[in-house]
Motif scaffolding. Sequence first.
Motif, PDB file in Angstrom:
ATOM      1  N   ALA A 155       0.822  -1.215   0.000  1.00 21.71           N
ATOM      2  CA  ALA A 155       0.000   0.000   0.000  1.00 21.71           C
ATOM      3  C   ALA A 155       0.851   1.258   0.000  1.00 21.71           C
ATOM      4  O   ALA A 155       0.552   2.215  -0.731  1.00 21.71           O
ATOM      5  CB  ALA A 155      -0.937  -0.011   1.205  1.00 21.71           C
ATOM      6  N   ARG A 159      -0.247   3.093  -3.151  1.00 23.58           N
ATOM      7  CA  ARG A 159      -1.425   3.926  -2.839  1.00 23.58           C
ATOM      8  C   ARG A 159      -1.288   4.499  -1.436  1.00 23.58           C
ATOM      9  O   ARG A 159      -2.146   4.283  -0.561  1.00 23.58           O
ATOM     10  CB  ARG A 159      -2.709   3.111  -3.001  1.00 23.58           C
ATOM     11  N   ASP A 161      -1.651   7.393  -0.272  1.00 23.73           N
ATOM     12  CA  ASP A 161      -2.709   8.311   0.161  1.00 23.73           C
ATOM     13  C   ASP A 161      -3.862   7.545   0.795  1.00 23.73           C
ATOM     14  O   ASP A 161      -4.351   7.902   1.877  1.00 23.73           O
ATOM     15  CB  ASP A 161      -3.205   9.168  -1.005  1.00 23.73           C
ATOM     16  N   GLU A 162      -4.307   6.458   0.145  1.00 26.46           N
ATOM     17  CA  GLU A 162      -5.383   5.637   0.687  1.00 26.46           C
ATOM     18  C   GLU A 162      -4.955   4.993   2.005  1.00 26.46           C
ATOM     19  O   GLU A 162      -5.762   4.873   2.945  1.00 26.46           O
ATOM     20  CB  GLU A 162      -5.787   4.552  -0.314  1.00 26.46           C
ATOM     21  N   GLU A 165      -5.176   7.504   4.893  1.00 31.14           N
ATOM     22  CA  GLU A 165      -6.566   7.719   5.293  1.00 31.14           C
ATOM     23  C   GLU A 165      -7.097   6.533   6.095  1.00 31.14           C
ATOM     24  O   GLU A 165      -7.825   6.704   7.084  1.00 31.14           O
ATOM     25  CB  GLU A 165      -7.424   7.977   4.045  1.00 31.14           C
ATOM     26  N   ASP A 166      -6.722   5.325   5.681  1.00 29.81           N
ATOM     27  CA  ASP A 166      -7.171   4.131   6.400  1.00 29.81           C
ATOM     28  C   ASP A 166      -6.575   4.080   7.803  1.00 29.81           C
ATOM     29  O   ASP A 166      -7.273   3.745   8.772  1.00 29.81           O
ATOM     30  CB  ASP A 166      -6.779   2.879   5.611  1.00 29.81           C
ATOM     31  N   SER A 169      -8.350   6.419  10.041  1.00 32.96           N
ATOM     32  CA  SER A 169      -9.678   5.928  10.403  1.00 32.96           C
ATOM     33  C   SER A 169      -9.614   4.942  11.560  1.00 32.96           C
ATOM     34  O   SER A 169     -10.614   4.756  12.279  1.00 32.96           O
ATOM     35  CB  SER A 169     -10.349   5.265   9.199  1.00 32.96           C
ATOM     36  N   LYS A 206       1.945  11.971  -1.908  1.00 32.82           N
ATOM     37  CA  LYS A 206       0.557  11.498  -1.892  1.00 32.82           C
ATOM     38  C   LYS A 206      -0.077  11.659  -0.507  1.00 32.82           C
ATOM     39  O   LYS A 206      -1.229  12.075  -0.376  1.00 32.82           O
ATOM     40  CB  LYS A 206       0.501  10.034  -2.315  1.00 32.82           C
ATOM     41  N   ALA A 210      -3.169  14.115   0.506  1.00 30.77           N
ATOM     42  CA  ALA A 210      -4.443  13.510   0.914  1.00 30.77           C
ATOM     43  C   ALA A 210      -4.878  13.921   2.311  1.00 30.77           C
ATOM     44  O   ALA A 210      -6.063  14.205   2.535  1.00 30.77           O
ATOM     45  CB  ALA A 210      -4.339  11.985   0.830  1.00 30.77           C
TER      46      ALA A 210
END
Length: 402
Positions: A155, A159, A161-162, A165-166, A169, A206, A210
């Motif tokens: 990841a 990715r 950025d994702e 965010e995860d 969370s 990224k 984000a």
Amino acid sequence: MKVTALETVHVGAYPNITFVQVHTDEGLIGLGDTFHAAPTVQTYVHETAAPLLLGQDPLAIEALWHLVFTRTVQGGLSARSTEIRALSSIDVALWDVKGQALNLPLYRLLGGPTRDSLKVYNTCAGYRYGGRRPPGWTANYVDGRSEGPYEDLDAFLTRADELAEDLLSEGFTAMKIWPFDQFGPATNGQQISAVDIERGCEPFEKIRRAVGNRIEIALEMHSVWGLPAAQRIARAVEAYDPLWFEDPVRMDNLDALLQFRASTRIPTTASETMSTRWHFREAFEKGALSVVMFDVGWVGGISEARKIAAMAEAYHLPIAPHDCVGPITLVAAVHLDYAMPNVFIQEVVRAYLHGVYPNLVTDLPEVKGGTIRPLEGPGLGTRLLPDLRSRPDATVRITRAS
């Protein structure tokens, strides 16, 4: 109470982890672990350490540490040495015995608690990061397979950025990545091109785009680089205000580490590859560190880690214990965290917490809201899973008092 046996447990599915158990004549069993070169650790435990420890009082931990260290460690202080890693696991097991004997969780036995909560960061490894390593393996090894939702190495490379965010969370406010490692082998770490610098900075770009500064980003450098290349990477990454630069150069020349630290405004963190108070003393005296990182399973165990933490406090330096190895090392580190006043943050790997460690031990520290708590049972507060020793891929060896 007397030590009656030393036992090693090795599971083929997790080839780098060796569990060490210290048995006593009162039925108490202490547990430790260490990582790397499992066959040599097992040989040392049974053929070198056992003759020194069998029949001894397991509660005399300081005396036993010095007995084993002075009789068997011949000069080298690398955390990768068999002697230090095996001694570390034995020391943790002895502390576990003592906590059980006194019916106290280890952090209270060590003088804690010193805090109500402790922040963690997620090291963005995947489930197989510490497993069997294929030919040509680097710390950036990914093969496209997924074993669950936390393939964080893939990841952060593809990715980031994702991923950020995860993590947010789930309550994490800090993460660690190593996007530059993949470029080191081509030049043996002696040079990195502008193109590769740009590629290595992409995950930072990224993440910041984000989530802004809502998450801290630590850069792991894995001692891959020579000094000029490490400094070039640092200059490029400074713009993203990372939490720290970790192990930018090898720890065999602390003057080079000091040069690196002097060349950047970002804190320099080191090093799980350093071992014992004597190696850290030199680093402290030179002023080569900003954040002190050690691995309880490599540095000399809890006995040595608490001494190094106290030394760090005298230099007004925070500690940030390492975890990317075995479940007992994490459990022991968190107990130590709650007994020392100068802990900054604790490393965890959520892929290990959810996908590796539960396959090995009964209990783990809870990570909730980006913080971690120690276990409350006597000693470490965890045991090997009851059926672990009977697995088809398990190798169990016991040396008993005659």
